[in-house]
Design an enzyme around this catalytic site. Structure first.
Site, PDB file in Angstrom:
ATOM      1  N   LYS A 196       0.831  -1.206   0.000  1.00  0.00           N
ATOM      2  CA  LYS A 196       0.000   0.000   0.000  1.00  0.00           C
ATOM      3  C   LYS A 196       0.869   1.262   0.000  1.00  0.00           C
ATOM      4  CE  LYS A 196      -2.840  -3.191   0.070  1.00  0.00           C
ATOM      5  NZ  LYS A 196      -4.141  -3.665   0.336  1.00  0.00           N
TER       6      LYS A 196
HETATM    7  C1  LIG Z   1      -4.832  -4.857   0.891  1.00  0.00           C
HETATM    8  C2  LIG Z   1      -6.284  -4.800   0.945  1.00  0.00           C
HETATM    9  C3  LIG Z   1      -6.992  -5.226   2.079  1.00  0.00           C
HETATM   10  C4  LIG Z   1      -6.320  -5.898   3.233  1.00  0.00           C
HETATM   11  O1  LIG Z   1      -5.416  -5.077   3.907  1.00  0.00           O
HETATM   12  P1  LIG Z   1      -4.532  -5.724   5.087  1.00  0.00           P
HETATM   13  O2  LIG Z   1      -3.947  -4.534   5.789  1.00  0.00           O
HETATM   14  O3  LIG Z   1      -3.508  -6.573   4.434  1.00  0.00           O
HETATM   15  O4  LIG Z   1      -5.452  -6.487   5.952  1.00  0.00           O
HETATM   16  C5  LIG Z   1      -8.357  -5.090   2.092  1.00  0.00           C
HETATM   17  N1  LIG Z   1      -9.016  -4.558   1.050  1.00  0.00           N
HETATM   18  C6  LIG Z   1      -8.386  -4.129  -0.051  1.00  0.00           C
HETATM   19  C7  LIG Z   1      -9.164  -3.531  -1.172  1.00  0.00           C
HETATM   20  C8  LIG Z   1      -6.996  -4.261  -0.148  1.00  0.00           C
HETATM   21  O5  LIG Z   1      -6.377  -3.855  -1.272  1.00  0.00           O
END
Ligand SMILES: *Cc1c(COP(=O)(O)O)cnc(C)c1O
Length: 393
Positions: A196
């Site tokens: 992210k």
């Molecule tokens: C990465 C992601 C998640 C999960 O995030 P985590 O922090 O790894 O739990 C949930 N929804 C979307 C759309 C994502 O891209």
């Protein structure tokens, strides 16, 4: 994996590179930041997390931000704090990371999938009305890849009592009609996974405007305790034990992560500005590639550029999406499908008797989407190498 020195024969004559799909931009600053909690010995949720929350809330212009262990646990916390449980239905887009739907199952509620739009990859507001029922308690619009879902269009088709929970995993720093992600719904959850925009290794942040909901989530992330560890340890009454009147979890972020998060957050704007610059470069360079649909951009908002996800038009492309991905891999360029059509995953397909063709756009997005590299460790040469490879396929 690949010979790094193999000379390419395409017109750029670039040396073969190895370009990752994503790489977190971390280093010396983050390394230094974790010294303080390590030396002081306050390692779990404490002053660094508190400061990280304060800064995150300020940047996203919301009154409350609460750090958690991931976006997934943040979404679960939000649903649990809103009392969503068995018998309730929650609307989720069919094209998303599996966690968006899993959190609904964690609560014993039922995810109801809605198809997406092939251009934005986000939930298609026109498809929502037919999926509403008396049991619909909430909707989880996803700001996929950093592009905010069309919240106004969504609100215009749902009853006022249906809670809007933003899956803002990809949307740190993103804006919709001048307002930041995180303040668009009743509650939101962000991710700090290394894929992210900013990272704490694993980690997440929930945001909301409502004071009571914030207090409930604050207790529930800490086992449901009525007073925090910090209050207990720093307070004048050593005999005090917390009371527990809510079923909570341990979803606390560590202060090591909080310290890293603070450094990363201070670079968020720079990270997005830089990616926006290269996204524009891709747009200019690849605009003429007629088989490649480039990501949608908001009219009056800001893309968070978590990733740069294209759509390979099967009618025009010189070869299949998968073959294109293989060719790029042979040139050392990593690509990925955007994400999943969740109803086609076995867990959902079998439990709810779903068919891939029930969600044709999500199916197409899974089959034809292709993320190309966009991250803060790429150089100008990397970007031009990707462009040349795509143009010379
Ligand atoms: C990465 C992601 C998640 C999960 O995030 P985590 O922090 O790894 O739990 C949930 N929804 C979307 C759309 C994502 O891209």
């Amino acid at each position: 994996m690949h010979g790094a020195n193999q000379i390419q024969t395409n017109k750029s004559m670039n040396k073969k590179r190895n370009i990752a799909i994503a790489l977190p931009s971390t280093g010396e600053d983050e390394w230094q930041a974790i010294r303080e909690p390590l030396l002081s010995g306050w390692i779990t949720q404490g002053p660094k997390v508190a400061e990280f929350e304060k800064q995150f809330a300020k940047i996203h212009q919301v009154p409350h931000a609460l750090a958690v262990t991931s976006c997934t646990t943040g979404l679960h916390l939000a649903l649990a704090a809103l009392d969503i449980g068995p018998g309730d239905e929650v609307i989720v887009p069919a094209f998303t990371w599996v966690a968006t739907a899993n959190v609904v199952l964690y609560c014993g509620a039922t995810p109801v999938f809605v198809d997406v739009d092939r251009e934005t990859f986000n939930i298609n507001p026109a498809e929502i009305a037919s999926k509403l029922s008396d049991k619909t308690k909430a909707i989880i619009p996803v700001h996929l890849f950093g592009l905010c879902a069309d919240i106004d269009a969504i609100r215009s088709v749902i009853p006022a009592h249906v809670k809007v929970i933003e899956d803002a995993a990809c949307a740190a720093g993103a804006k919709y009609k001048g307002e930041y992600a995180g303040g668009l719904g009743d509650v939101a959850s962000f991710s700090f996974h290394p894929r992210k925009s900013i990272t704490t290794g694993e980690g997440g942040m929930v945001t909301c405007r409502d004071d009571d909901l914030a207090e409930r989530m604050n207790q529930m992330r800490n086992h449901g305790a009525t007073i925090s560890e910090e209050q207990r340890h720093n307070g004048p009454k050593p005999y005090i034990l917390p009371d527990f009147n809510l079923l909570g979890f341990n979803y606390r972020m560590t202060d090591l992560q909080g310290a890293v998060g603070l450094v990363q957050l201070s670079k968020l704007k720079q990270f997005i500005d830089e990616k926006a610059h290269w996204a524009e470069y891709y747009r200019q360079q690849l605009g003429g590639v007629d088989w490649l649909q480039l990501p949608s951009e908001p009219d009056n908002g800001r893309h968070g550029w978590q990733s740069f996800v294209c759509y390979v038009d099967p009618a025009k492309a010189p070869m299949s999406r998968n073959r294109i991905m293989e060719c790029l891999q042979e040139h050392g360029i990593s690509t990925r499908p955007g994400t999943h059509s969740v109803p086609t995953l076995n867990l959902y397909k079998e439990r709810f008797g779903l068919q891939a063709d029930d969600f044709p756009a999500a199916k197409d997005c899974q089959e034809f989407s292709m993320a190309i590299p966009l991250h803060n460790r790429m150089t100008e040469e990397d970007y031009s190498y990707v462009v040349d490879a795509l143009k010379n396929l």
